[in-house]
Design an enzyme around this catalytic site. Structure first.
Site, mmCIF file in Angstrom:
data_model
loop_
_atom_site.group_PDB
_atom_site.id
_atom_site.type_symbol
_atom_site.label_atom_id
_atom_site.label_comp_id
_atom_site.label_asym_id
_atom_site.label_seq_id
_atom_site.Cartn_x
_atom_site.Cartn_y
_atom_site.Cartn_z
ATOM 1 N N ASP A 1 -7.869 -5.678 0.178
ATOM 2 C CA ASP A 1 -8.334 -6.496 -0.946
ATOM 3 C C ASP A 1 -7.900 -7.946 -0.854
ATOM 4 O OD1 ASP A 1 -9.687 -4.448 -2.216
ATOM 5 O OD2 ASP A 1 -7.827 -3.658 -3.043
ATOM 6 N N HIS B 1 0.849 -1.186 0.000
ATOM 7 C CA HIS B 1 0.000 0.000 0.000
ATOM 8 C C HIS B 1 0.884 1.235 0.000
ATOM 9 C CE1 HIS B 1 -3.154 2.833 1.117
ATOM 10 N NE2 HIS B 1 -3.991 1.918 0.669
#
Ligand code: CMC
Length: 430
Positions: free
Chosen positions: A364, A306
């Site tokens: 996710d 991320h």
């Protein structure tokens, strides 16, 4: 709040720039006058060090794994709140009283139907069209139907557009799904809560009674809370940039949906599940971890890494718990995909490459397994993300419109093309 100025040395000249401090998080050096004072731009592809706006909505501390909506930790909202309460919080800045919540829920519920002529839009799409393609088109098309809420200078119209968008996204998302499997559209039922209503629009058929499983409805509602906002990510920045020109809110959200679709952003949940399916068995995990580490192989572990979280994505922790709850409720004891995911997480978290680069599972990584178990096809995963993120987009858009310092977004560039040259007639080109 202001701090002592920062002094930068540019072309041997010392220039002072104001520093602004937020309530928490890094302060910013206001370099908006840099070009006027020095003739130079800053260069920051991917905005890794650039704050593009001031915002009071969402705060992330990526090193500590903290996510706050209007100051409230995501863990507390996901545990105790519901999605529409989160919508109210994001839109208005405070948690609603019981009366405010009842009124808000009622108003959202009364906007769930879409103009009946929108049904015909769907007939124009191939049955195998990706539902995100349908969503980009249909949400953009809302501005062709709701002319009475496109004047961005009218506060009342802005609010009606916001309510319409939050209310109609589940209806459009369910229609996109129903169309893809050749089943009739199921109209919203307004005595149901937001998420049960959505599950019913997706999974009911006119010939049978349907009641949403409350455990699954609660789990999906929590997934919506986790996805509701994430400060200035790519799709939100897209919505702000589109809105900065004065475009209507429906068009801006359509732009946000288009950006979300990419596999580096919202499309990662679909890509992560496909990757787990491709790996297939826990024994093959090592092979894929090696591929992800190989500099000559473009493969990346989907659902890992991320831009902001360098410790752990707090949403991923809640998501993992939700996955186990959903699988237990559905009586799924041995899910091969979950086995692969857990093995992958274990191996990657111990691997020097992932530790050094601070790559952790993101939201996710587990959401695909959960949504698949609930009955959603992979192509719908990013649509569900878009449904939930709509409130974040619209809150950020409204904040931008109401900000007196807002102006059209217009980044500059470092030009590296040909310098000025003379046009050559085609007959004389060698
Ligand atoms: N697998 C293997 N290596 C990776 C991965 C990954 N998933 N992510 C980053 N790296 C490596 C990358 O190769 C680079 O290595 P090096 O420094 O040697 O060149 C380093 O880590 C930094 O990567 P980056 O691309 O510069 O980092 P970024 O902040 O620009 O990208 C990201 C963040 C999320 C796009 C990236 O981690 C990624 O592509 N992840 C996979 C896609 C994904 O799961 N996206 C969902 C994000 S969460 C939901 C959302 O916000 O939509």
């Amino acid at each position: 709040m202001s701090l002592p100025n920062s002094t930068l040395t540019v072309n041997d000249r010392q220039i002072e720039f104001p520093v602004k401090e937020g309530t928490i998080g890094p302060s910013v050096v206001d370099i908006s006058k840099l070009y006027a004072q020095t003739g130079q731009f800053t260069y920051d592809p991917g905005f890794t060090s650039t704050a593009a706006c001031e915002s009071k909505i969402t705060y992330i501390d990526g090193d500590k794994g903290v996510l706050l909506y209007r100051g409230y930790p995501i863990e507390q909202l996901a545990e105790h709140g519901d999605f529409l309460e989160t919508c109210y919080l994001l839109l208005f800045g405070e948690l609603p009283t019981a009366a405010q919540k009842a009124d808000f829920d009622y108003r959202v519920t009364r906007h769930t139907m879409v103009h009946d002529q929108m049904n015909r839009f769907f007939q124009g799409f191939r049955r195998d069209a990706h539902p995100m393609a349908i969503m980009v088109a249909c949400v953009g098309a809302l501005s062709a139907f709701y002319h009475d809420s496109t004047d961005i200078n009218d506060e009342k119209q802005r609010m009606i557009a916001s309510m319409r968008m939050i209310a109609k996204m589940p209806t459009l998302a369910a229609m996109a799904y129903k169309y893809s499997i050749g089943q009739p559209f199921v109209y919203p039922k307004n005595d149901l809560d937001y998420t049960s209503n959505f599950l019913r629009m997706c999974f009911a058929v006119p010939c049978e009674e349907y009641e949403a499983n409350p455990v699954l409805a609660r789990a999906l509602d929590r997934i919506f809370i986790l996805h509701a906002d994430h400060e200035q990510n790519a799709s939100t920045s897209t919505v702000r940039l589109a809105g900065s020109s004065g475009a209507n809110p429906f068009a801006c959200i359509a732009a946000g949906i288009a950006c979300l679709w990419g596999p580096a952003h919202g499309g990662a949940n679909e890509a992560a599940l496909k990757m787990l399916e491709e790996i297939g068995r826990p024994e093959r995990v090592g092979e894929y971890v090696a591929k992800a580490k190989d500099k000559n192989d473009p493969f990346r572990l989907m659902g890992f890494g991320h831009r902001v979280y360098k410790n752990y994505d707090p949403r991923a922790r809640i998501m993992q718990k939700t996955t186990h709850e959903v699988l237990a409720e559905l009586g799924i004891k041995d899910d091969p995909l979950l086995d692969v995911a857990m093995e992958l997480e274990q191996i990657a978290l111990k691997d020097e490459y992932f530790i050094e680069k601070k790559l952790y599972p993101n939201i996710d990584f587990y959401s695909g397994i959960t949504l698949k178990a609930m009955g959603f096809p992979t192509s719908m995963f990013t649509v569900l993300f878009a449904l939930a993120r709509t409130v974040g987009w619209i809150s950020q858009w409204a904040e931008m419109i109401e900000d007196p310092s807002q102006k059209i977004g217009r980044p500059r560039q470092l030009y590296t093309g040909a310098p000025q040259r003379e046009y050559v007639a085609v007959s004389q080109r060698g």
